[in-house]
Motif scaffolding. Sequence first.
Motif, PDB file in Angstrom:
ATOM      1  N   VAL A   1       1.872   3.336 -17.920  1.00  0.00           N
ATOM      2  CA  VAL A   1       3.384   2.918 -18.108  1.00  0.00           C
ATOM      3  C   VAL A   1       3.988   3.045 -16.662  1.00  0.00           C
ATOM      4  CG1 VAL A   1       5.748   3.279 -19.340  1.00  0.00           C
ATOM      5  CG2 VAL A   1       3.525   3.285 -20.415  1.00  0.00           C
ATOM      6  N   ALA A   2       3.681   4.209 -15.916  1.00  0.00           N
ATOM      7  CA  ALA A   2       4.634   4.574 -14.731  1.00  0.00           C
ATOM      8  C   ALA A   2       4.052   3.513 -13.749  1.00  0.00           C
ATOM      9  CB  ALA A   2       4.366   6.064 -14.022  1.00  0.00           C
ATOM     10  N   THR A   3       2.827   3.307 -13.689  1.00  0.00           N
ATOM     11  CA  THR A   3       2.168   2.249 -12.930  1.00  0.00           C
ATOM     12  C   THR A   3       2.831   1.008 -12.919  1.00  0.00           C
ATOM     13  OG1 THR A   3       0.111   3.286 -12.982  1.00  0.00           O
ATOM     14  CG2 THR A   3      -0.068   0.816 -12.080  1.00  0.00           C
ATOM     15  N   LEU A   4       2.917   0.512 -14.404  1.00  0.00           N
ATOM     16  CA  LEU A   4       3.724  -0.865 -14.688  1.00  0.00           C
ATOM     17  C   LEU A   4       4.915  -0.768 -14.058  1.00  0.00           C
ATOM     18  CD1 LEU A   4       3.489  -3.349 -16.021  1.00  0.00           C
ATOM     19  CD2 LEU A   4       4.300  -2.382 -18.257  1.00  0.00           C
ATOM     20  N   LEU A   5       5.870   0.486 -14.088  1.00  0.00           N
ATOM     21  CA  LEU A   5       7.184   0.415 -13.918  1.00  0.00           C
ATOM     22  C   LEU A   5       7.322   0.211 -12.359  1.00  0.00           C
ATOM     23  CD1 LEU A   5       8.380   3.111 -16.286  1.00  0.00           C
ATOM     24  CD2 LEU A   5       9.185   0.962 -16.043  1.00  0.00           C
ATOM     25  N   TYR A   6       6.284   1.037 -11.623  1.00  0.00           N
ATOM     26  CA  TYR A   6       6.447   0.952 -10.097  1.00  0.00           C
ATOM     27  C   TYR A   6       5.906  -0.383  -9.590  1.00  0.00           C
ATOM     28  CZ  TYR A   6       7.326   5.962  -9.203  1.00  0.00           C
ATOM     29  OH  TYR A   6       7.876   6.963  -9.290  1.00  0.00           O
ATOM     30  N   VAL A   7       5.151  -0.961 -10.304  1.00  0.00           N
ATOM     31  CA  VAL A   7       4.693  -2.635  -9.971  1.00  0.00           C
ATOM     32  C   VAL A   7       5.655  -3.748 -10.119  1.00  0.00           C
ATOM     33  CG1 VAL A   7       3.242  -4.362 -10.566  1.00  0.00           C
ATOM     34  CG2 VAL A   7       2.045  -2.276 -10.401  1.00  0.00           C
ATOM     35  N   VAL A   8       6.482  -3.501 -11.126  1.00  0.00           N
ATOM     36  CA  VAL A   8       7.320  -3.990 -11.591  1.00  0.00           C
ATOM     37  C   VAL A   8       8.627  -4.125 -10.443  1.00  0.00           C
ATOM     38  CG1 VAL A   8       9.417  -4.814 -12.931  1.00  0.00           C
ATOM     39  CG2 VAL A   8       7.021  -4.549 -13.962  1.00  0.00           C
ATOM     40  N   HIS A   9       9.243  -2.633 -10.026  1.00  0.00           N
ATOM     41  CA  HIS A   9       9.992  -2.480  -9.281  1.00  0.00           C
ATOM     42  C   HIS A   9       9.433  -2.823  -7.778  1.00  0.00           C
ATOM     43  CE1 HIS A   9      13.002   0.668  -8.314  1.00  0.00           C
ATOM     44  NE2 HIS A   9      13.507  -0.257  -7.362  1.00  0.00           N
ATOM     45  N   ALA A  10       8.223  -2.851  -7.420  1.00  0.00           N
ATOM     46  CA  ALA A  10       7.716  -3.311  -6.222  1.00  0.00           C
ATOM     47  C   ALA A  10       7.837  -4.660  -5.911  1.00  0.00           C
ATOM     48  CB  ALA A  10       6.238  -2.883  -5.975  1.00  0.00           C
ATOM     49  N   VAL A  11       7.691  -5.603  -6.930  1.00  0.00           N
ATOM     50  CA  VAL A  11       7.576  -6.957  -6.977  1.00  0.00           C
ATOM     51  C   VAL A  11       9.117  -7.308  -6.695  1.00  0.00           C
ATOM     52  CG1 VAL A  11       7.414  -8.915  -8.359  1.00  0.00           C
ATOM     53  CG2 VAL A  11       5.641  -7.447  -8.216  1.00  0.00           C
ATOM     54  N   PHE A  12      10.085  -6.685  -7.544  1.00  0.00           N
ATOM     55  CA  PHE A  12      11.421  -7.143  -7.140  1.00  0.00           C
ATOM     56  C   PHE A  12      12.048  -6.519  -6.002  1.00  0.00           C
ATOM     57  CE2 PHE A  12      10.830  -8.120 -11.606  1.00  0.00           C
ATOM     58  CZ  PHE A  12      11.890  -9.266 -11.803  1.00  0.00           C
ATOM     59  N   SER A  13      11.648  -5.379  -5.647  1.00  0.00           N
ATOM     60  CA  SER A  13      11.915  -5.026  -4.217  1.00  0.00           C
ATOM     61  C   SER A  13      11.406  -5.818  -2.905  1.00  0.00           C
ATOM     62  CB  SER A  13      11.293  -3.608  -3.903  1.00  0.00           C
ATOM     63  OG  SER A  13      12.124  -2.601  -4.873  1.00  0.00           O
ATOM     64  N   LEU A  14      10.321  -6.323  -3.279  1.00  0.00           N
ATOM     65  CA  LEU A  14       9.808  -7.420  -2.200  1.00  0.00           C
ATOM     66  C   LEU A  14      10.531  -8.492  -2.232  1.00  0.00           C
ATOM     67  CD1 LEU A  14       5.811  -6.753  -2.655  1.00  0.00           C
ATOM     68  CD2 LEU A  14       7.139  -6.206  -0.541  1.00  0.00           C
ATOM     69  N   ILE A  15      10.836  -9.050  -3.403  1.00  0.00           N
ATOM     70  CA  ILE A  15      11.737 -10.113  -3.637  1.00  0.00           C
ATOM     71  C   ILE A  15      13.119  -9.767  -2.735  1.00  0.00           C
ATOM     72  CG2 ILE A  15      13.082 -11.852  -5.141  1.00  0.00           C
ATOM     73  CD1 ILE A  15      10.642 -11.346  -7.035  1.00  0.00           C
ATOM     74  N   ARG A  16      13.862  -8.813  -3.041  1.00  0.00           N
ATOM     75  CA  ARG A  16      14.900  -8.382  -2.453  1.00  0.00           C
ATOM     76  C   ARG A  16      14.768  -8.319  -0.936  1.00  0.00           C
ATOM     77  NH1 ARG A  16      18.034  -3.791  -5.049  1.00  0.00           N
ATOM     78  NH2 ARG A  16      15.851  -2.617  -4.792  1.00  0.00           N
ATOM     79  N   TRP A  17      13.582  -7.881  -0.499  1.00  0.00           N
ATOM     80  CA  TRP A  17      13.379  -7.667   0.899  1.00  0.00           C
ATOM     81  C   TRP A  17      13.082  -9.022   1.592  1.00  0.00           C
ATOM     82  CZ3 TRP A  17       8.457  -8.682   3.359  1.00  0.00           C
ATOM     83  CH2 TRP A  17       8.254  -8.323   4.503  1.00  0.00           C
ATOM     84  N   LYS A  18      12.534 -10.031   0.779  1.00  0.00           N
ATOM     85  CA  LYS A  18      12.292 -11.282   1.586  1.00  0.00           C
ATOM     86  C   LYS A  18      13.552 -11.882   1.644  1.00  0.00           C
ATOM     87  CE  LYS A  18       9.542 -15.214   1.234  1.00  0.00           C
ATOM     88  NZ  LYS A  18       9.189 -15.505   2.545  1.00  0.00           N
ATOM     89  N   SER A  19      14.589 -11.839   0.696  1.00  0.00           N
ATOM     90  CA  SER A  19      15.963 -12.437   0.736  1.00  0.00           C
ATOM     91  C   SER A  19      17.034 -11.624   1.687  1.00  0.00           C
ATOM     92  CB  SER A  19      16.413 -12.674  -0.625  1.00  0.00           C
ATOM     93  OG  SER A  19      16.948 -11.165  -1.085  1.00  0.00           O
ATOM     94  N   SER A  20      16.721 -10.656   2.169  1.00  0.00           N
ATOM     95  CA  SER A  20      17.631  -9.868   3.061  1.00  0.00           C
ATOM     96  C   SER A  20      17.364 -10.449   4.330  1.00  0.00           C
ATOM     97  CB  SER A  20      17.428  -8.429   2.827  1.00  0.00           C
ATOM     98  OG  SER A  20      16.181  -7.925   3.505  1.00  0.00           O
TER      99      SER A  20
END
Length: 153
Positions: free
Chosen positions: A134-153
Amino acid sequence: MAPAAASGGSSLPSGFAVFITFPDLLFIFEFVFGGLVWILVASSLVPMPLVQGWVMFVSVFCFVATTALLILYIIGTHGGEASWVTLDAAYHCTAALFYLSASVLEALATIEMYEGFTYKQYHENISAVVFSYVATLLYVVHAVFSLIRWKSS
């Protein structure tokens, strides 16, 4: 809060906005499930010390780092700078990879302890495996959305 509105929401939130913005809201769940992994592995018998030592390292490291980042975001240390968005994405990608490896190794340790351990000890490790994934899934989801935020910044 003004920089987030001006850049289309691509910067990090400050203050208590961390608790209402996605993916930063996931910090709370990462904190809880990572803490559960830490507690369950620490309280169980250790059939494979090297393997479960890695699981403990990952859970403690991610617990402390997630707590530190959450506090730094709440007090607004990042000041809306793009380098913090990069740090956020890098941390969550690293944490996701660490937790994936720890989850697989904890599952292996649990499979190995099927015979020769009590019902309670075996089920503590099963719980640790479930919470670790569950923690792995949470970190993966957070990583994906953080990468999206990083790409758009």
